[in-house]
Write a protein that holds these residues in place. Structure first.
Motif, PDB file in Angstrom:
ATOM      1  N   GLU A  46       0.841  -1.196   0.000  1.00  0.00           N
ATOM      2  CA  GLU A  46       0.000   0.000   0.000  1.00  0.00           C
ATOM      3  C   GLU A  46       0.880   1.251   0.000  1.00  0.00           C
ATOM      4  O   GLU A  46       0.606   2.219  -0.721  1.00  0.00           O
ATOM      5  CB  GLU A  46      -0.915   0.004   1.227  1.00  0.00           C
ATOM      6  CG  GLU A  46      -1.895   1.176   1.252  1.00  0.00           C
ATOM      7  CD  GLU A  46      -2.762   1.203   2.498  1.00  0.00           C
ATOM      8  OE1 GLU A  46      -3.696   2.025   2.540  1.00  0.00           O
ATOM      9  OE2 GLU A  46      -2.497   0.426   3.436  1.00  0.00           O
ATOM     10  N   LEU A  47       1.935   1.228   0.792  1.00  0.00           N
ATOM     11  CA  LEU A  47       2.884   2.342   0.815  1.00  0.00           C
ATOM     12  C   LEU A  47       3.476   2.562  -0.564  1.00  0.00           C
ATOM     13  O   LEU A  47       3.587   3.705  -1.042  1.00  0.00           O
ATOM     14  CB  LEU A  47       3.993   2.052   1.840  1.00  0.00           C
ATOM     15  CG  LEU A  47       4.885   3.222   2.249  1.00  0.00           C
ATOM     16  CD1 LEU A  47       4.117   4.246   3.066  1.00  0.00           C
ATOM     17  CD2 LEU A  47       6.086   2.706   3.047  1.00  0.00           C
ATOM     18  N   GLU A  48       3.824   1.492  -1.227  1.00  0.00           N
ATOM     19  CA  GLU A  48       4.410   1.578  -2.563  1.00  0.00           C
ATOM     20  C   GLU A  48       3.398   2.123  -3.572  1.00  0.00           C
ATOM     21  O   GLU A  48       3.747   2.892  -4.473  1.00  0.00           O
ATOM     22  CB  GLU A  48       4.900   0.195  -3.000  1.00  0.00           C
ATOM     23  CG  GLU A  48       5.613   0.154  -4.347  1.00  0.00           C
ATOM     24  CD  GLU A  48       6.876   0.996  -4.390  1.00  0.00           C
ATOM     25  OE1 GLU A  48       7.247   1.439  -5.509  1.00  0.00           O
ATOM     26  OE2 GLU A  48       7.485   1.239  -3.332  1.00  0.00           O
ATOM     27  N   ARG A  49       2.134   1.742  -3.421  1.00  0.00           N
ATOM     28  CA  ARG A  49       1.098   2.239  -4.332  1.00  0.00           C
ATOM     29  C   ARG A  49       0.974   3.760  -4.225  1.00  0.00           C
ATOM     30  O   ARG A  49       0.810   4.456  -5.233  1.00  0.00           O
ATOM     31  CB  ARG A  49      -0.254   1.577  -4.026  1.00  0.00           C
ATOM     32  CG  ARG A  49      -0.390   0.168  -4.545  1.00  0.00           C
ATOM     33  CD  ARG A  49      -1.849  -0.287  -4.619  1.00  0.00           C
ATOM     34  NE  ARG A  49      -2.514  -0.277  -3.322  1.00  0.00           N
ATOM     35  CZ  ARG A  49      -2.474  -1.266  -2.438  1.00  0.00           C
ATOM     36  NH1 ARG A  49      -1.795  -2.366  -2.717  1.00  0.00           N
ATOM     37  NH2 ARG A  49      -3.135  -1.195  -1.294  1.00  0.00           N
ATOM     38  N   TYR A  50       1.028   4.270  -3.005  1.00  0.00           N
ATOM     39  CA  TYR A  50       0.964   5.729  -2.836  1.00  0.00           C
ATOM     40  C   TYR A  50       2.192   6.407  -3.449  1.00  0.00           C
ATOM     41  O   TYR A  50       2.089   7.472  -4.045  1.00  0.00           O
ATOM     42  CB  TYR A  50       0.839   6.093  -1.356  1.00  0.00           C
ATOM     43  CG  TYR A  50      -0.560   5.903  -0.807  1.00  0.00           C
ATOM     44  CD1 TYR A  50      -1.645   6.577  -1.368  1.00  0.00           C
ATOM     45  CD2 TYR A  50      -0.797   5.053   0.265  1.00  0.00           C
ATOM     46  CE1 TYR A  50      -2.925   6.403  -0.878  1.00  0.00           C
ATOM     47  CE2 TYR A  50      -2.085   4.879   0.766  1.00  0.00           C
ATOM     48  CZ  TYR A  50      -3.144   5.549   0.191  1.00  0.00           C
ATOM     49  OH  TYR A  50      -4.420   5.378   0.669  1.00  0.00           O
ATOM     50  N   ALA A  51       3.352   5.794  -3.290  1.00  0.00           N
ATOM     51  CA  ALA A  51       4.581   6.359  -3.860  1.00  0.00           C
ATOM     52  C   ALA A  51       4.484   6.444  -5.378  1.00  0.00           C
ATOM     53  O   ALA A  51       4.856   7.458  -5.991  1.00  0.00           O
ATOM     54  CB  ALA A  51       5.785   5.510  -3.447  1.00  0.00           C
ATOM     55  N   ILE A  52       3.948   5.398  -5.995  1.00  0.00           N
ATOM     56  CA  ILE A  52       3.790   5.372  -7.458  1.00  0.00           C
ATOM     57  C   ILE A  52       2.727   6.381  -7.893  1.00  0.00           C
ATOM     58  O   ILE A  52       2.907   7.108  -8.882  1.00  0.00           O
ATOM     59  CB  ILE A  52       3.418   3.947  -7.926  1.00  0.00           C
ATOM     60  CG1 ILE A  52       4.599   2.989  -7.704  1.00  0.00           C
ATOM     61  CG2 ILE A  52       3.015   3.956  -9.402  1.00  0.00           C
ATOM     62  CD1 ILE A  52       4.248   1.525  -7.870  1.00  0.00           C
ATOM     63  N   ALA A  53       1.628   6.443  -7.130  1.00  0.00           N
ATOM     64  CA  ALA A  53       0.525   7.355  -7.475  1.00  0.00           C
ATOM     65  C   ALA A  53       0.954   8.818  -7.409  1.00  0.00           C
ATOM     66  O   ALA A  53       0.377   9.671  -8.097  1.00  0.00           O
ATOM     67  CB  ALA A  53      -0.669   7.108  -6.563  1.00  0.00           C
ATOM     68  N   MET A  54       1.953   9.133  -6.597  1.00  0.00           N
ATOM     69  CA  MET A  54       2.419  10.525  -6.464  1.00  0.00           C
ATOM     70  C   MET A  54       3.185  11.013  -7.690  1.00  0.00           C
ATOM     71  O   MET A  54       3.288  12.222  -7.913  1.00  0.00           O
ATOM     72  CB  MET A  54       3.321  10.665  -5.220  1.00  0.00           C
ATOM     73  CG  MET A  54       2.569  10.804  -3.927  1.00  0.00           C
ATOM     74  SD  MET A  54       3.638  11.370  -2.566  1.00  0.00           S
ATOM     75  CE  MET A  54       4.452   9.846  -2.114  1.00  0.00           C
TER      76      MET A  54
END
Length: 560
Positions: A46-54
């Motif tokens: 989930e943390l990685e998904r936010y990083a990619i989404a940014m």
């Protein structure tokens, strides 16, 4: 990790004879959080998904910041919002490139037809980012004949709010901003109850604590809530801010879980039950120094060392006898496990954990060639133990130090030096030999932040300390030395704090002696002292501000 080896059940201090010695117990309030933060489980995907989404809104926002067709006032307004939302570190190169161009083209004439609010935003952007835009930009709002601010600005609440926030960035000698601070604060207080909507929220929050003196992470969240129009002007800004908050929320909850588990595993609540149990509050304090994701390890290390400091402080101040304090200080100076035999049994587990944890951190940092930062932190810890001993000796003998004498020792016992040095440990390559040497030279900016740390604490805690028989407070020392009343002493200390803020502001302006990355923890530690002690002793009795901040950042969750 260091672990407690001693059996602490039913231990007795080795100084005990037939009866337990009289102890200066403070009966601190218990933690209001319990084990609440131990249950968090981080989903790294989930943390990685936010990083990619940014990435997409970040790139879109980058293009906006460097857009050559954007009006300069609009661009400065955008950069202001980026800064207030805590996003500056993502675009620092681009922002400084834009500000360099605009600053080099600065002309006072360009501001002749500009309104107060816009000028205030421009002024804040330049000052926050280190550019000394002259305060002369506000001269046109003063009446030449009377020397007072024009009546016309009193109806411009947004403008007055901007001027009030601008005045917090003043340096020594900027008389117009000294006057503006007093004038706008009085006027805003007189109208705040007549306001509605976002403006009411904005003025209320600013009067409670101006942005420049607030905790950056919390101020970013408050700006997002209270300045909805400004945050929604650019879709990329709104999206990035939300995703960034979610990313930080997950990372910070995990860091808080790590230090909470460490604290519980070390069993300090059993071995030293008399101390203030304040793990979330200390983590929040350290988060106030730097919230950027890259400083995750630094936050964990600095939180652990600061928790050690709480144990030490409360042992000296609220439990140990003077003889025990002398033995413990000697052991900390020796910094060797062989010194365990000379200290009371109840503090031996703490002493062993202290040595083991520092050894482990030093071993880890030595692999990166940065053991020198750990050594600096350790030496600062030894210094504060000696400072605490001196205060204990004063209290034991009933001695009230002179103000200069008090300040010499008080700047050590403020804990500032330990926290600021420990904050450097995990920061990485930026803490070079030259950077550490700058810290060790005790520059003016550092001295100013240190003074705030000492005196802001004293102004809010002296009555509690006095009731407990503590003679070492800045207020009492000032009264004794200068023969003034309690009110006069407090007023004098507040002026010293105000001037120290001006010195910090000046130290953050270009050309700087070191990078802003190294200055930021110094500035932010002064900010956190203001957060904790502006209205009460928010650390010993954390029922107001700190509880509110912990709920905002770690209990609630921002919807995306």
């Amino acid at each position: 990790m260091a672990a407690v080896q001693a059996n602490v059940t039913g231990i007795k201090a080795n100084t005990k004879t037939s009866a337990e010695p009289a102890r200066p117990l403070a009966n601190f309030p218990p933690s209001v959080w319990g084990d609440r933060f131990l249950s968090f489980s981080l989903d790294r995907s989930e943390l990685e998904r936010y990083a990619i989404a940014m990435e997409k809104p970040k790139e879109d926002l980058r293009k906006l910041i460097v857009d050559p067709t954007m009006d300069s006032n609009e661009k400065l307004g955008l950069i202001y919002s980026v800064h207030r939302l805590g996003l500056t570190y993502m675009f620092l190169q681009e922002i400084e490139s834009q500000l360099d161009k605009l600053f080099n083209k600065f002309s006072l004439q360009d501001y002749e037809e500009v309104d107060l609010y816009t000028i205030s935003i421009n002024f804040q952007v330049f000052r926050h980012l280190g550019y000394k835009l002259p305060c002369d930009v506000f001269n046109k709002f003063k009446d030449v004949s009377s020397g007072t601010f024009k009546a016309s600005i009193m109806s411009d609440v947004r403008g007055m709010l901007g001027l009030y926030e601008s005045a917090q960035l003043r340096i020594r000698g900027e008389k117009i901003l000294d006057e503006a601070s007093v004038f706008t604060e009085a006027k805003l207080k007189s109208v705040v109850n007549t306001l509605e909507g976002d403006l009411a929220q904005q003025v209320t929050q600013s009067l409670r604590r101006p942005f420049h003196q607030g905790m950056p992470m919390v101020e970013a969240r408050l700006y997002f809530s209270n300045y909805e129009k400004e945050c929604s002007t650019y879709d990329s800004l709104l999206k990035l801010a939300k995703l960034h908050f979610k990313y930080l929320e997950l990372q910070q909850k995990e860091e808080l879980r790590i230090v909470s588990k460490w604290w519980k595993d070390m069993r300090f609540h059993e071995t030293t039950p008399y101390i203030r149990d304040r793990v979330p509050e200390i983590y929040l304090w350290i988060l106030g120094l730097y919230f950027e994701p890259r400083y995750s390890l630094a936050r964990i290390i600095a939180t652990k060392i600061t928790l050690f400091l709480v144990v030490l402080d409360d042992t000296y101040d609220a439990y140990a006898t003077i003889e025990e304090i002398r033995h413990l200080t000697d052991a900390i100076n020796k910094w060797d496990i062989s010194a365990m035999e000379q200290i009371p049994e109840y503090i031996r587990p703490f002493y062993k954990i202290l040595l083991d944890e520092y050894a482990e951190i030093e071993k880890k940092m030595a692999k990166e060639g940065r053991a020198n930062t750990v050594i600096a932190s350790k030496e600062a810890f030894q210094d504060i133990a000696r400072g605490y001993l001196e205060e204990a000796e004063w209290t034991n003998s009933g001695y009230v130090a002179s103000f200069p004498e008090y300040m010499k020792n008080g700047l050590i016992t403020s804990a500032y030096n330990v926290i600021s040095k420990s904050a450097l440990v995990g920061m990485g390559e930026i803490v070079s030999e030259d950077a550490l040497a700058w810290y060790e030279s005790h520059p003016k900016t550092l001295q100013a932040s240190e003074l705030i740390s000492r005196l802001q604490d004293d102004v809010m805690t002296y009555q509690f300390e006095r009731e407990r028989g503590q003679s070492a407070t800045g207020v009492d020392a000032y009264i004794k030395t200068y023969g003034v009343s309690e009110k006069e002493a407090i007023d004098a200390l507040k002026i010293m704090i105000e001037n120290a803020w001006k010195d910090i502001n000046e130290g953050c302006l270009k050309p700087r002696q070191v990078s802003m990355d190294l200055l930021a923890p110094i500035l932010n530690l002064a900010r956190m002292i203001d957060v904790v002690y502006r209205y009460d002793d928010g650390f010993t009795f954390p029922g107001k501000t700190l509880k509110e901040y912990i709920n905002l950042l770690f209990v609630g969750s921002l919807p995306v």
